[in-house]
Design a protein around this motif. Structure first.
Motif, mmCIF file in Angstrom:
data_model
loop_
_atom_site.group_PDB
_atom_site.id
_atom_site.type_symbol
_atom_site.label_atom_id
_atom_site.label_comp_id
_atom_site.label_asym_id
_atom_site.label_seq_id
_atom_site.Cartn_x
_atom_site.Cartn_y
_atom_site.Cartn_z
ATOM 1 N N ARG A 120 13.717 13.186 -1.196
ATOM 2 C CA ARG A 120 14.337 14.177 -0.302
ATOM 3 C C ARG A 120 14.941 13.446 0.890
ATOM 4 N N HIS A 121 16.109 13.889 1.289
ATOM 5 C CA HIS A 121 16.861 13.160 2.308
ATOM 6 C C HIS A 121 17.247 14.078 3.468
ATOM 7 N N PHE A 122 16.842 13.672 4.654
ATOM 8 C CA PHE A 122 17.203 14.393 5.878
ATOM 9 C C PHE A 122 18.084 13.493 6.735
ATOM 10 N N VAL A 123 18.931 14.127 7.531
ATOM 11 C CA VAL A 123 19.669 13.388 8.557
ATOM 12 C C VAL A 123 19.257 13.962 9.904
ATOM 13 N N PRO A 167 2.079 11.162 0.271
ATOM 14 C CA PRO A 167 3.534 11.200 0.460
ATOM 15 C C PRO A 167 3.990 10.392 1.671
ATOM 16 N N VAL A 168 5.122 9.718 1.502
ATOM 17 C CA VAL A 168 5.659 8.827 2.540
ATOM 18 C C VAL A 168 7.024 9.336 2.992
ATOM 19 N N LEU A 169 7.202 9.434 4.309
ATOM 20 C CA LEU A 169 8.524 9.674 4.896
ATOM 21 C C LEU A 169 8.964 8.376 5.566
ATOM 22 N N ALA A 170 10.072 7.823 5.111
ATOM 23 C CA ALA A 170 10.603 6.595 5.719
ATOM 24 C C ALA A 170 11.619 6.957 6.802
ATOM 25 N N ALA A 186 0.833 -1.210 0.000
ATOM 26 C CA ALA A 186 0.000 0.000 0.000
ATOM 27 C C ALA A 186 0.869 1.263 0.000
ATOM 28 N N LEU A 187 1.953 1.230 0.752
ATOM 29 C CA LEU A 187 2.870 2.380 0.782
ATOM 30 C C LEU A 187 3.536 2.569 -0.588
ATOM 31 N N ARG A 188 3.828 1.448 -1.234
ATOM 32 C CA ARG A 188 4.446 1.492 -2.567
ATOM 33 C C ARG A 188 3.495 2.118 -3.587
ATOM 34 N N ASP A 189 2.205 1.802 -3.460
ATOM 35 C CA ASP A 189 1.245 2.199 -4.493
ATOM 36 C C ASP A 189 0.521 3.519 -4.223
ATOM 37 N N GLY A 240 8.922 9.185 -1.009
ATOM 38 C CA GLY A 240 9.310 10.546 -1.398
ATOM 39 C C GLY A 240 10.353 11.160 -0.488
ATOM 40 N N ALA A 241 10.479 10.658 0.728
ATOM 41 C CA ALA A 241 11.432 11.254 1.663
ATOM 42 C C ALA A 241 11.939 10.205 2.643
ATOM 43 N N LEU A 242 13.131 10.472 3.147
ATOM 44 C CA LEU A 242 13.805 9.575 4.088
ATOM 45 C C LEU A 242 14.485 10.424 5.145
ATOM 46 N N VAL A 243 14.356 10.013 6.401
ATOM 47 C CA VAL A 243 15.173 10.640 7.441
ATOM 48 C C VAL A 243 16.102 9.569 8.002
ATOM 49 N N SER A 244 17.402 9.790 7.787
ATOM 50 C CA SER A 244 18.423 8.859 8.275
ATOM 51 C C SER A 244 18.810 9.265 9.685
ATOM 52 N N LEU A 245 18.761 8.329 10.612
ATOM 53 C CA LEU A 245 19.083 8.656 11.998
ATOM 54 C C LEU A 245 20.555 8.368 12.294
#
Lengths: 237, 237
Positions: free
Chosen positions: B197-200, B151-154, B144-147, B179-184
């Motif tokens: 889009r990429h956040f740290v 917008p999804v933030l992982a 469902a997240l794929r389809d 659409g977005a990722l936050v790397s911890l």
């Protein structure tokens, strides 16, 4: 509109409630409290206007908030120095201290010299559980904070002030009026006598708890953990 | 300049090191991680553009970060909804869950309907300790997240991606590109295949630990707990 205040007794009860039925751990609450303090420092004194922050910590929870704040200040690019003469034996405080040591943050025992070399001071000596007695070595520290021209941010209470009745009528804190205060969770009654810039922090209150204790939800903005509110003192600046 | 990455093995070792010699508690680290996630949501989708945030939490630490983030989102004025089908029995997770219940944040078991009613989704299902096997009930959730067009933030990793080798070649996560990722703490090697889009976030790294693990100190600004960094993927958007 003045925010409603929280008595010392209710502040202690609210803290206990957050940690029992509220299911918060002291680690969590202290992390958020210290984060709020660090954000107040940033508002008062962005790093471009001086990075040397002296953090004076007392033996209890107020000091713990100072320890957490110092770590965040380091991450913001400040150069904190710690004055923490009565270090708690509790595991949490020892861990917070170790976290600062790992950042090479210096600990000093010479408060007067550290104060001379500071751009801003955080007074995290006594908070809402202050008993009325200023024990050694803090009388001289509070006198120095009273007399210094270095700007002071007090955490929850100007140290030595009575939580309900404000400035002491004698002793080292007589005449101590810091330039700024950050009230955690809610202002304490002493804000009636406080004339400096006033922030509220600790963004974790539920509406239910606020209602139970007769508190306002502070008007926080965006992702800020603090908000500046109008001075509530009678002789406001 | 791409930030250097942290392998799954080293991410686990670094976490252990922070909690042993680093003297952090998991409460502290998860609070700061979840706070970072909440700030990334705020950057991507300020409340004025839609307040309904669906937070999908897995059974482990990634899910815990989602629980903390949801609490902060509520305080920022969002309306979070939780999907947390495999609730951990660990005391910390139970407490984080209770904190959300006290804010009247709803928990749903019907992911498809919740997704239809969301303005943004946080994927806090699997993180750097993902084993490669997507267990029930998560295959349908990841599909469902794929389809979805929501917008999804992982958090730390698009769930079902391999930490080292990125997008899976088959299974529910094939073709999943949030659409977005936050790397911890630091980006994981999978960012090489990530195009959004990429956040740290996770502003608690010491210089010594960064050096030991060959990491960069991310270029955080002000009091922000996150920073947006250039996409590192080969097919960057």
């Amino acid at each position: 509109m003045a925010l409603r205040t929280l008595s010392a007794k209710n502040a202690a009860a609210l803290d206990q409630e957050l940690m029992s039925s509220g299911a918060f751990s002291i680690d969590q609450l202290m992390e958020l409290a210290g984060l709020s303090v660090s954000q107040a420092v940033y508002k008062l004194q962005p790093p471009s206007r001086g990075r040397r922050i002296l953090v004076a910590c007392g033996p209890g929870n107020n000091g713990g908030d100072g320890l957490v704040a110092a770590r965040h200040l380091w991450h913001y690019g400040y150069q904190p120095t710690m004055y923490y003469p009565k270090q708690s034996k509790k595991e949490l405080y020892q861990r917070l201290t170790k976290q600062l040591q790992d950042l090479q943050i210096p600990f000093t025992t010479d408060f007067p010299t550290a104060l001379q070399n500071a751009d801003h001071v955080v007074d995290a000596i006594f908070g809402f559980s202050f008993s009325g007695e200023v024990r050694e070595p803090f009388p001289q520290v509070i006198e120095a904070l009273r007399d210094t021209k270095v700007p002071v941010l007090a955490v929850d209470a100007p140290s030595s002030w009575n939580i309900e009745t404000g400035p002491p009528e004698d002793g080292p804190g007589k005449g101590f009026q810091p330039g700024a205060l950050v009230s955690l969770t809610a202002p304490k009654p002493l804000v009636k006598w406080f004339r400096g810039r006033h922030f509220v922090g600790g963004r974790f209150l539920t509406k239910e708890v606020a209602k139970k204790y007769g508190l306002d939800m502070p008007p926080y903005e965006g992702v800020d953990q603090i908000v500046e509110v109008p001075a509530q003192g009678e002789g406001r600046l």
